[in-house]
Design an enzyme around this catalytic site. Structure first.
Site, PDB file in Angstrom:
ATOM      1  N   GLU A  69       0.843  -1.197   0.000  1.00  0.00           N
ATOM      2  CA  GLU A  69       0.000   0.000   0.000  1.00  0.00           C
ATOM      3  C   GLU A  69       0.874   1.241   0.000  1.00  0.00           C
ATOM      4  O   GLU A  69       1.767   1.384   0.847  1.00  0.00           O
ATOM      5  CB  GLU A  69      -0.955   0.032   1.189  1.00  0.00           C
ATOM      6  CG  GLU A  69      -1.791   1.308   1.196  1.00  0.00           C
ATOM      7  CD  GLU A  69      -3.081   1.204   2.003  1.00  0.00           C
ATOM      8  OE1 GLU A  69      -3.611   2.264   2.368  1.00  0.00           O
ATOM      9  OE2 GLU A  69      -3.546   0.091   2.251  1.00  0.00           O
ATOM     10  N   GLU A  94       4.658   5.235   3.666  1.00  0.00           N
ATOM     11  CA  GLU A  94       4.119   6.569   3.955  1.00  0.00           C
ATOM     12  C   GLU A  94       5.299   7.506   4.204  1.00  0.00           C
ATOM     13  O   GLU A  94       6.259   7.118   4.878  1.00  0.00           O
ATOM     14  CB  GLU A  94       3.200   6.519   5.173  1.00  0.00           C
ATOM     15  CG  GLU A  94       2.685   7.860   5.676  1.00  0.00           C
ATOM     16  CD  GLU A  94       1.925   8.640   4.608  1.00  0.00           C
ATOM     17  OE1 GLU A  94       2.301   9.793   4.344  1.00  0.00           O
ATOM     18  OE2 GLU A  94       0.964   8.080   4.034  1.00  0.00           O
ATOM     19  N   ASP A 144      -2.947  12.299  -3.376  1.00  0.00           N
ATOM     20  CA  ASP A 144      -3.138  13.735  -3.583  1.00  0.00           C
ATOM     21  C   ASP A 144      -3.549  13.975  -5.034  1.00  0.00           C
ATOM     22  O   ASP A 144      -2.823  13.608  -5.959  1.00  0.00           O
ATOM     23  CB  ASP A 144      -1.827  14.468  -3.278  1.00  0.00           C
ATOM     24  CG  ASP A 144      -2.011  15.977  -3.163  1.00  0.00           C
ATOM     25  OD1 ASP A 144      -2.888  16.522  -3.874  1.00  0.00           O
ATOM     26  OD2 ASP A 144      -1.288  16.606  -2.378  1.00  0.00           O
ATOM     27  N   ASP A 180     -11.540  10.280  -4.528  1.00  0.00           N
ATOM     28  CA  ASP A 180     -12.824  10.966  -4.367  1.00  0.00           C
ATOM     29  C   ASP A 180     -12.874  12.226  -5.229  1.00  0.00           C
ATOM     30  O   ASP A 180     -13.735  13.075  -5.046  1.00  0.00           O
ATOM     31  CB  ASP A 180     -13.078  11.312  -2.896  1.00  0.00           C
ATOM     32  CG  ASP A 180     -11.993  12.189  -2.300  1.00  0.00           C
ATOM     33  OD1 ASP A 180     -10.987  12.461  -3.001  1.00  0.00           O
ATOM     34  OD2 ASP A 180     -12.125  12.592  -1.132  1.00  0.00           O
ATOM     35  N   THR A 217     -13.297   4.590   5.327  1.00  0.00           N
ATOM     36  CA  THR A 217     -12.698   5.473   6.312  1.00  0.00           C
ATOM     37  C   THR A 217     -13.744   6.456   6.831  1.00  0.00           C
ATOM     38  O   THR A 217     -14.791   6.659   6.220  1.00  0.00           O
ATOM     39  CB  THR A 217     -11.537   6.266   5.696  1.00  0.00           C
ATOM     40  OG1 THR A 217     -12.060   7.128   4.669  1.00  0.00           O
ATOM     41  CG2 THR A 217     -10.502   5.329   5.067  1.00  0.00           C
ATOM     42  N   LYS A 218     -13.455   7.084   7.965  1.00  0.00           N
ATOM     43  CA  LYS A 218     -14.354   8.104   8.501  1.00  0.00           C
ATOM     44  C   LYS A 218     -14.530   9.239   7.496  1.00  0.00           C
ATOM     45  O   LYS A 218     -15.633   9.760   7.317  1.00  0.00           O
ATOM     46  CB  LYS A 218     -13.797   8.647   9.822  1.00  0.00           C
ATOM     47  CG  LYS A 218     -13.844   7.658  10.975  1.00  0.00           C
ATOM     48  CD  LYS A 218     -13.307   8.293  12.250  1.00  0.00           C
ATOM     49  CE  LYS A 218     -13.344   7.310  13.413  1.00  0.00           C
ATOM     50  NZ  LYS A 218     -12.787   7.916  14.651  1.00  0.00           N
ATOM     51  N   PHE A 219     -13.453   9.600   6.841  1.00  0.00           N
ATOM     52  CA  PHE A 219     -13.498  10.658   5.833  1.00  0.00           C
ATOM     53  C   PHE A 219     -14.437  10.268   4.696  1.00  0.00           C
ATOM     54  O   PHE A 219     -15.250  11.066   4.232  1.00  0.00           O
ATOM     55  CB  PHE A 219     -12.085  10.906   5.304  1.00  0.00           C
ATOM     56  CG  PHE A 219     -12.024  11.881   4.160  1.00  0.00           C
ATOM     57  CD1 PHE A 219     -12.048  13.244   4.395  1.00  0.00           C
ATOM     58  CD2 PHE A 219     -11.938  11.440   2.852  1.00  0.00           C
ATOM     59  CE1 PHE A 219     -11.990  14.149   3.348  1.00  0.00           C
ATOM     60  CE2 PHE A 219     -11.882  12.330   1.796  1.00  0.00           C
ATOM     61  CZ  PHE A 219     -11.910  13.682   2.050  1.00  0.00           C
ATOM     62  N   GLU A 220     -14.342   9.010   4.260  1.00  0.00           N
ATOM     63  CA  GLU A 220     -15.175   8.547   3.156  1.00  0.00           C
ATOM     64  C   GLU A 220     -16.643   8.463   3.569  1.00  0.00           C
ATOM     65  O   GLU A 220     -17.542   8.815   2.797  1.00  0.00           O
ATOM     66  CB  GLU A 220     -14.675   7.190   2.680  1.00  0.00           C
ATOM     67  CG  GLU A 220     -15.318   6.716   1.388  1.00  0.00           C
ATOM     68  CD  GLU A 220     -14.703   5.433   0.877  1.00  0.00           C
ATOM     69  OE1 GLU A 220     -15.230   4.886  -0.102  1.00  0.00           O
ATOM     70  OE2 GLU A 220     -13.700   4.976   1.459  1.00  0.00           O
TER      71      GLU A 220
END
EC number: 2.1.1.33
Length: 239
Positions: A69, A94, A144, A180, A217-220
């Site tokens: 990933e 990362e 990004d 997104d 995810t929480k964001f999604e």
């Protein structure tokens, strides 16, 4: 570890070696918990960058399918996937140290032994450390998008990168992307469709439904409530 996210950008004669990068180095402030995790768990789960291929079976201490990933953020989804799939090995990359610390902490709390973490430029890792045809899946979730047109060249999904990923996937391995930002989804689809040796796993030859293997995810979830779209793309290496 943290101070060596990228290789030197100039050679011994002072000539620039720098290429366009898809990320901006921002160190960020580590919480006490993240720093503790780096100090305590990096020696167990952390992998130092080296400019030579690594034996993945040795790295994990066993032979198992390997999922790579790129850009795991704070590591929430990566840790969930590793916990849900103990039969697979996961290697996460990362560049931002707070995310690395958070992921190490979560992985330790989950008692994971099938997860390894790197803090380095993923392109350099792919180019120099990952053996040819060694990966079962490469995941790139919400990179990004570099919204402004003049910054589009910084998007990680470009033809040379896609070719590089293909060379590291086994035949039958899958490159899974999610974004997104619709213009970036369209860009991904255009780039992927232009590279030979990949098969789009979408029945409509565009996007696939979110597979259960990719945690929300929480964001999604917040984006879904606001009516925002998410586009998943999955391409299999065929040759």
């Amino acid at each position: 570890m943290i101070n060596d996210v990228i290789s030197p950008e100039f050679d011994e004669n002072g000539r620039a070696l720098r290429r366009i990068r898809s990320f901006v180095r921002r160190q960020g402030r580590l919480t006490k918990g993240q720093q503790l995790a780096l100090d305590s768990y990096w020696p167990v789960m952390g992998v130092e960058y080296q400019a030579a291929p690594v034996d993945l079976n040795t790295l994990f201490g066993r032979e198992a399918p390997v999922v790579l990933e790129i850009g795991f953020g704070m590591g929430t989804s990566l840790v969930t996937m590793a916990a849900n799939n103990p039969q697979q090995n996961f290697l996460g990359i990362e560049v931002h140290s707070p995310g690395v610390g958070a992921c190490l902490s979560s992985a330790h709390d989950a008692g994971l032994s099938n997860l390894r973490i790197m803090c380095h430029d993923a392109v350099e890792v792919l180019e120099n450390m990952i053996p040819e045809a060694s990966l079962d899946m490469v995941q790139l979730f919400f990179p990004d998008p570099w919204h402004k047109a003049r910054h589009n060249k910084r998007r990680i999904v470009q033809t040379p990168f896609v070719e590089l990923v293909k060379s590291k996937l086994k035949v039958g391995g899958v490159f899974h992307m999610a974004t997104d930002w619709q213009p970036y989804a369209e860009h991904m689809l255009e780039v992927m469709s232009g590279v030979s040796g990949y098969l789009n796993l979408s029945e409509q030859n565009d996007y696939v439904p979110r597979p259960d293997s990719r945690p929300l995810t929480k964001f999604e979830l917040r984006g879904q409530r606001l009516g925002h779209g998410v586009w998943d793309l999955m391409f299999e290496r065929k040759e």
